[in-house]
Design a protein around this motif. Structure first.
Motif, PDB file in Angstrom:
ATOM      1  N   LYS A 114     -35.937 121.238  37.724  1.00  0.00           N
ATOM      2  CA  LYS A 114     -36.645 120.451  36.717  1.00  0.00           C
ATOM      3  C   LYS A 114     -37.586 119.465  37.408  1.00  0.00           C
ATOM      4  O   LYS A 114     -37.188 118.732  38.311  1.00  0.00           O
ATOM      5  N   THR A 115     -38.844 119.448  36.979  1.00  0.00           N
ATOM      6  CA  THR A 115     -39.857 118.607  37.611  1.00  0.00           C
ATOM      7  C   THR A 115     -40.022 117.287  36.864  1.00  0.00           C
ATOM      8  O   THR A 115     -39.473 117.099  35.776  1.00  0.00           O
ATOM      9  N   ILE A 142     -42.642 116.261  35.323  1.00  0.00           N
ATOM     10  CA  ILE A 142     -43.298 116.549  34.050  1.00  0.00           C
ATOM     11  C   ILE A 142     -42.264 117.012  33.022  1.00  0.00           C
ATOM     12  O   ILE A 142     -42.292 116.587  31.865  1.00  0.00           O
ATOM     13  N   ASP A 143     -41.325 117.865  33.434  1.00  0.00           N
ATOM     14  CA  ASP A 143     -40.267 118.321  32.532  1.00  0.00           C
ATOM     15  C   ASP A 143     -39.430 117.150  32.025  1.00  0.00           C
ATOM     16  O   ASP A 143     -39.105 117.059  30.844  1.00  0.00           O
ATOM     17  N   TYR A 144     -39.064 116.226  32.943  1.00  0.00           N
ATOM     18  CA  TYR A 144     -38.308 115.043  32.553  1.00  0.00           C
ATOM     19  C   TYR A 144     -39.111 114.190  31.575  1.00  0.00           C
ATOM     20  O   TYR A 144     -38.569 113.686  30.582  1.00  0.00           O
ATOM     21  N   ILE A 177     -41.519 115.076  29.465  1.00  0.00           N
ATOM     22  CA  ILE A 177     -41.614 115.746  28.158  1.00  0.00           C
ATOM     23  C   ILE A 177     -40.285 115.652  27.420  1.00  0.00           C
ATOM     24  O   ILE A 177     -40.243 115.314  26.230  1.00  0.00           O
ATOM     25  N   ASP A 178     -39.192 115.928  28.106  1.00  0.00           N
ATOM     26  CA  ASP A 178     -37.868 115.844  27.485  1.00  0.00           C
ATOM     27  C   ASP A 178     -37.568 114.423  27.017  1.00  0.00           C
ATOM     28  O   ASP A 178     -37.026 114.213  25.929  1.00  0.00           O
ATOM     29  N   ASP A 206     -44.236 117.592  18.731  1.00  0.00           N
ATOM     30  CA  ASP A 206     -44.958 117.817  19.973  1.00  0.00           C
ATOM     31  C   ASP A 206     -46.286 117.064  19.936  1.00  0.00           C
ATOM     32  O   ASP A 206     -46.866 116.851  18.869  1.00  0.00           O
ATOM     33  N   SER A 215     -31.961 112.828  28.145  1.00  0.00           N
ATOM     34  CA  SER A 215     -33.007 113.591  28.842  1.00  0.00           C
ATOM     35  C   SER A 215     -33.116 113.216  30.315  1.00  0.00           C
ATOM     36  O   SER A 215     -33.727 113.939  31.090  1.00  0.00           O
ATOM     37  N   ALA A 264     -30.779 118.196  35.664  1.00  0.00           N
ATOM     38  CA  ALA A 264     -30.416 119.565  35.282  1.00  0.00           C
ATOM     39  C   ALA A 264     -29.483 120.146  36.341  1.00  0.00           C
ATOM     40  O   ALA A 264     -29.641 119.900  37.536  1.00  0.00           O
TER      41      ALA A 264
END
Length: 83
Positions: free
Chosen positions: A14-15, A17-19, A21-22, A33, A76, A80
């Motif tokens: 998990k990057t 950016i993923d963190y 967004i979550d 969104d 969030s 992960a």
């Protein structure tokens, strides 16, 4: 590059950016969104005659997240699990 590492890819950890967004989806008051078109529509409004009296303000286009403060205990933010 640093930017490429933030984006990541399929099957990778998990990057950032993923963190981000979550976190936004889990904590923003408007659970929807956010799209580039939302930012564009805000800019179009500011350029229109409807916004003629608006000056010197910051317009956050973030589904209300900036008004909430940071939730340090957000689910969030849990790392992960790698498979």
């Amino acid at each position: 590059s640093r930017a490429a590492k933030a984006i990541g890819g399929v099957g990778k950890a998990k990057t950032f950016i993923d963190y981000a967004i979550d976190y936004s989806k889990a904590n923003a008051p408007l659970a929807q969104d956010l799209y580039a078109e939302d930012v564009g529509a805000s800019a179009a409004f500011l350029l229109s005659p409807l916004a003629r009296a608006i000056t010197g303000t910051i317009l956050y286009v973030d589904n209300g997240l900036s008004s909430m403060g940071m939730a340090l205990d957000s689910v969030s933010m849990i790392p992960a699990k790698e498979e």
